[in-house]
Design an enzyme around this catalytic site. Structure first.
Site, PDB file in Angstrom:
ATOM      1  N   HIS A   2      -7.392 -23.654 -39.491  1.00  0.00           N
ATOM      2  CA  HIS A   2      -8.855 -23.838 -39.378  1.00  0.00           C
ATOM      3  C   HIS A   2      -9.283 -25.214 -39.920  1.00  0.00           C
ATOM      4  O   HIS A   2      -8.582 -25.830 -40.731  1.00  0.00           O
ATOM      5  CB  HIS A   2      -9.570 -22.733 -40.160  1.00  0.00           C
ATOM      6  CG  HIS A   2      -9.211 -22.729 -41.613  1.00  0.00           C
ATOM      7  ND1 HIS A   2      -9.809 -23.573 -42.527  1.00  0.00           N
ATOM      8  CD2 HIS A   2      -8.288 -22.028 -42.305  1.00  0.00           C
ATOM      9  CE1 HIS A   2      -9.276 -23.392 -43.706  1.00  0.00           C
ATOM     10  NE2 HIS A   2      -8.335 -22.453 -43.612  1.00  0.00           N
ATOM     11  N   SER A  49     -12.963 -25.871 -44.825  1.00  0.00           N
ATOM     12  CA  SER A  49     -13.988 -24.879 -45.177  1.00  0.00           C
ATOM     13  C   SER A  49     -14.816 -25.418 -46.344  1.00  0.00           C
ATOM     14  O   SER A  49     -14.443 -26.404 -46.983  1.00  0.00           O
ATOM     15  CB  SER A  49     -13.322 -23.556 -45.571  1.00  0.00           C
ATOM     16  OG  SER A  49     -12.742 -23.711 -46.864  1.00  0.00           O
ATOM     17  N   ARG A 109     -13.621 -18.599 -41.153  1.00  0.00           N
ATOM     18  CA  ARG A 109     -13.278 -20.020 -40.996  1.00  0.00           C
ATOM     19  C   ARG A 109     -12.282 -20.226 -39.859  1.00  0.00           C
ATOM     20  O   ARG A 109     -12.292 -21.268 -39.195  1.00  0.00           O
ATOM     21  CB  ARG A 109     -12.766 -20.607 -42.319  1.00  0.00           C
ATOM     22  CG  ARG A 109     -11.542 -19.930 -42.939  1.00  0.00           C
ATOM     23  CD  ARG A 109     -11.376 -20.434 -44.360  1.00  0.00           C
ATOM     24  NE  ARG A 109     -10.171 -20.042 -45.062  1.00  0.00           N
ATOM     25  CZ  ARG A 109     -10.003 -18.899 -45.737  1.00  0.00           C
ATOM     26  NH1 ARG A 109     -10.959 -18.001 -45.758  1.00  0.00           N
ATOM     27  NH2 ARG A 109      -8.881 -18.666 -46.403  1.00  0.00           N
ATOM     28  N   GLU A 136      -5.163 -15.583 -44.408  1.00  0.00           N
ATOM     29  CA  GLU A 136      -4.558 -16.425 -45.452  1.00  0.00           C
ATOM     30  C   GLU A 136      -3.803 -15.521 -46.447  1.00  0.00           C
ATOM     31  O   GLU A 136      -4.072 -14.313 -46.535  1.00  0.00           O
ATOM     32  CB  GLU A 136      -5.680 -17.203 -46.167  1.00  0.00           C
ATOM     33  CG  GLU A 136      -5.248 -18.117 -47.298  1.00  0.00           C
ATOM     34  CD  GLU A 136      -4.181 -19.137 -46.900  1.00  0.00           C
ATOM     35  OE1 GLU A 136      -3.026 -18.715 -46.651  1.00  0.00           O
ATOM     36  OE2 GLU A 136      -4.491 -20.335 -46.862  1.00  0.00           O
ATOM     37  N   HIS A 191      -4.238 -19.933 -41.025  1.00  0.00           N
ATOM     38  CA  HIS A 191      -4.501 -20.511 -42.353  1.00  0.00           C
ATOM     39  C   HIS A 191      -3.256 -21.234 -42.883  1.00  0.00           C
ATOM     40  O   HIS A 191      -2.145 -20.963 -42.425  1.00  0.00           O
ATOM     41  CB  HIS A 191      -4.885 -19.373 -43.302  1.00  0.00           C
ATOM     42  CG  HIS A 191      -6.047 -18.597 -42.787  1.00  0.00           C
ATOM     43  ND1 HIS A 191      -7.341 -18.850 -43.171  1.00  0.00           N
ATOM     44  CD2 HIS A 191      -6.114 -17.588 -41.866  1.00  0.00           C
ATOM     45  CE1 HIS A 191      -8.160 -18.029 -42.527  1.00  0.00           C
ATOM     46  NE2 HIS A 191      -7.446 -17.249 -41.728  1.00  0.00           N
ATOM     47  N   GLY A 192      -3.486 -22.055 -43.915  1.00  0.00           N
ATOM     48  CA  GLY A 192      -2.395 -22.837 -44.490  1.00  0.00           C
ATOM     49  C   GLY A 192      -1.139 -22.003 -44.717  1.00  0.00           C
ATOM     50  O   GLY A 192      -0.052 -22.348 -44.255  1.00  0.00           O
TER      51      GLY A 192
HETATM   52  O1  LIG Z   1      -6.926 -21.703 -51.234  1.00  0.00           O
HETATM   53  C1  LIG Z   1      -6.261 -21.230 -50.287  1.00  0.00           C
HETATM   54  O2  LIG Z   1      -6.465 -20.110 -49.811  1.00  0.00           O
HETATM   55  C2  LIG Z   1      -5.142 -22.063 -49.660  1.00  0.00           C
HETATM   56  C3  LIG Z   1      -5.558 -22.725 -48.391  1.00  0.00           C
HETATM   57  O3  LIG Z   1      -6.744 -23.427 -48.480  1.00  0.00           O
HETATM   58  O4  LIG Z   1      -4.799 -23.040 -50.576  1.00  0.00           O
HETATM   59  P1  LIG Z   1      -3.371 -23.630 -50.963  1.00  0.00           P
HETATM   60  O5  LIG Z   1      -3.197 -24.858 -50.119  1.00  0.00           O
HETATM   61  O6  LIG Z   1      -3.600 -23.975 -52.420  1.00  0.00           O
HETATM   62  O7  LIG Z   1      -2.337 -22.587 -50.773  1.00  0.00           O
END
Ligand SMILES: O=C(O)[C@@H](CO)OP(=O)(O)O
Length: 247
Positions: free
Chosen positions: A8, A11, A59, A86, A181-182
């Site tokens: 995404h 955010s 998101r 996520e 998500h990431g």
């Molecule tokens: O905060 C989160 O949910 C993730 C993605 O934004 O973060 P990170 O990159 O720290 O895993």
């Protein structure tokens, strides 16, 4: 066969550098633009899709809608599933990443963010953020819903969903776009690229950049690449990694 993954756009909580997880936050203005840029990029490079997958979180859903609008494909079927959410960040959700690094050390934050099997501290079961208490997850078997997840836990829900659901569409010749998500994308990256627990620690997914995987007929991964300017992409990956540094 190709599969296109897209994290995404930025955010509001990415902008504020807060641990987000399953918190259902909206895109920032920059994130909406990143989504439109991704749509234009895909369209400009001749990509088209037959079906799209995304998570239950707005998101990702909103990013997909902007991409599809930009591509004149708002009519495409979209499947939403919580298994593409996520990683659940437990009790870290809502905390600032840089402040958490100041308090607990950058090493600890790196372990919480990027280790393979360490879970962040869990939510209390009576916390209103417990997914078992949220409307969004009312049709999900309660025992499946987490109070915190490691990447390993995330892999345990994302990969069977890919294998049992998404792959079927690909086998039928459908062109799939997956907006997630990431860390749900890191789960897929580890799986497709057969990365070790150590190697996946160094992988950071930038927001709003299409990531293409190509497979042969036996589903061996044959190629993978981000679309767009590689130096900009590198800079954006580095920025994600550095979100866990103390100020
Ligand atoms: O905060 C989160 O949910 C993730 C993605 O934004 O973060 P990170 O990159 O720290 O895993």
């Amino acid at each position: 066969m190709k599969l296109v993954l897209l994290r995404h756009g930025e955010s509001e909580w990415n902008r504020l550098n807060l641990f987000t997880g399953w918190t259902d936050v909206i895109l920032s203005n920059k994130g909406i633009k990143e989504a439109a840029d991704a749509g234009n990029m895909l369209k400009g490079k001749g990509y088209d899709f037959d079906i799209c997958y995304t998570s239950f979180l707005k998101r990702a859903v909103d990013t997909l809608n902007v991409v599809l609008d930009t591509m004149d494909r708002a009519w495409l079927p979209v499947v939403k599933n919580w298994k593409l959410n996520e990683r659940h960040y437990g009790a870290l959700q809502g905390l600032n990443k840089a402040e958490t690094a100041e308090k607990y050390g950058e090493e600890q934050v790196k372990i919480w963010r990027r280790s393979f099997d360490v879970r962040p501290p869990a939510l209390e079961p009576d916390d209103p953020r417990n997914p078992q208490l949220q409307e969004q997850y009312r049709n999900v078997e309660k025992s499946e819903l987490p109070l915190a997840e490691s990447l390993k836990d995330t892999i345990a829900r994302v990969i069977p969903y890919y294998e049992n659901v998404i792959k079927k569409d690909m086998l039928e010749g459908k062109r799939v776009l997956l907006v997630a998500h990431g860390n749900s994308i890191r789960a897929l990256v580890k799986y497709f690229e057969n990365l070790s627990e150590d190697e996946i620690m160094g992988v950071n997914i930038p927001t709003g950049i299409p990531l293409v995987y190509e497979f042969d007929d036996d589903f061996n991964m044959t190629d993978h690449y981000y679309l767009g300017d590689q130096s900009i992409i590198e800079t954006r990956m580095k920025k994600v990694a550095e979100q866990g540094k103390a100020k």
